[in-house]
Motif scaffolding. Structure first.
Motif, mmCIF file in Angstrom:
data_model
loop_
_atom_site.group_PDB
_atom_site.id
_atom_site.type_symbol
_atom_site.label_atom_id
_atom_site.label_comp_id
_atom_site.label_asym_id
_atom_site.label_seq_id
_atom_site.Cartn_x
_atom_site.Cartn_y
_atom_site.Cartn_z
ATOM 1 N N HIS A 3 6.170 -1.562 1.989
ATOM 2 C CA HIS A 3 6.445 -2.460 0.872
ATOM 3 C C HIS A 3 6.845 -1.619 -0.333
ATOM 4 C CE1 HIS A 3 4.531 -6.105 2.635
ATOM 5 N NE2 HIS A 3 4.010 -5.164 3.404
ATOM 6 N N GLU A 23 10.773 -7.079 -5.508
ATOM 7 C CA GLU A 23 9.835 -6.706 -4.452
ATOM 8 C C GLU A 23 10.570 -6.705 -3.115
ATOM 9 O OE1 GLU A 23 6.524 -6.004 -4.742
ATOM 10 O OE2 GLU A 23 6.526 -6.307 -6.908
ATOM 11 N N THR A 25 9.625 -6.464 0.730
ATOM 12 C CA THR A 25 8.412 -6.531 1.549
ATOM 13 C C THR A 25 8.488 -5.710 2.821
ATOM 14 O OG1 THR A 25 9.198 -8.579 2.562
ATOM 15 C CG2 THR A 25 7.732 -8.778 0.664
ATOM 16 N N ARG A 26 9.692 -5.449 3.309
ATOM 17 C CA ARG A 26 9.807 -4.641 4.526
ATOM 18 C C ARG A 26 11.052 -3.768 4.454
ATOM 19 N NH1 ARG A 26 9.046 -8.678 9.468
ATOM 20 N NH2 ARG A 26 11.226 -8.123 9.562
ATOM 21 N N GLU A 61 6.372 2.810 -3.830
ATOM 22 C CA GLU A 61 5.795 2.167 -2.652
ATOM 23 C C GLU A 61 4.513 1.459 -3.078
ATOM 24 O OE1 GLU A 61 4.713 3.209 1.982
ATOM 25 O OE2 GLU A 61 5.371 4.792 0.634
ATOM 26 N N PRO A 64 0.723 -3.795 0.653
ATOM 27 C CA PRO A 64 1.021 -5.203 0.950
ATOM 28 C C PRO A 64 -0.043 -6.106 0.339
ATOM 29 C CG PRO A 64 0.534 -3.953 2.972
ATOM 30 C CD PRO A 64 0.483 -3.001 1.824
#
Length: 67
Positions: A3, A23, A25-26, A61, A64
């Motif tokens: 993330h 953001e 997320t992956r 980084e 999550p």
């Protein structure tokens, strides 16, 4: 997959002012997160290139979010 948070800033007289954050997320790595964030930022602001609104993009980084 990690993330990431990408902060976009405009520098005025050498001082960075945050314009927005995206953001991701992956993403496999920070380079891919930056690429995805710049595309999303440009789309959100209705510009062709993110540099029309910001001077710099900083990737960090993050952990999550707990569900």
């Amino acid at each position: 997959m990690s993330h990431y948070r990408v902060l976009f800033a405009k520098q005025i007289l050498g001082v960075p002012f945050t314009i927005g954050a995206v953001e991701i997320t992956r993403a496999r790595d920070s380079e891919r997160a930056l690429r995805a964030a710049t595309l999303r930022f440009a789309r959100q602001h209705g510009v062709e290139d993110w540099r029309e609104r910001a001077d710099r993009a900083d990737v960090t980084e993050t952990e999550p979010a707990a569900a």
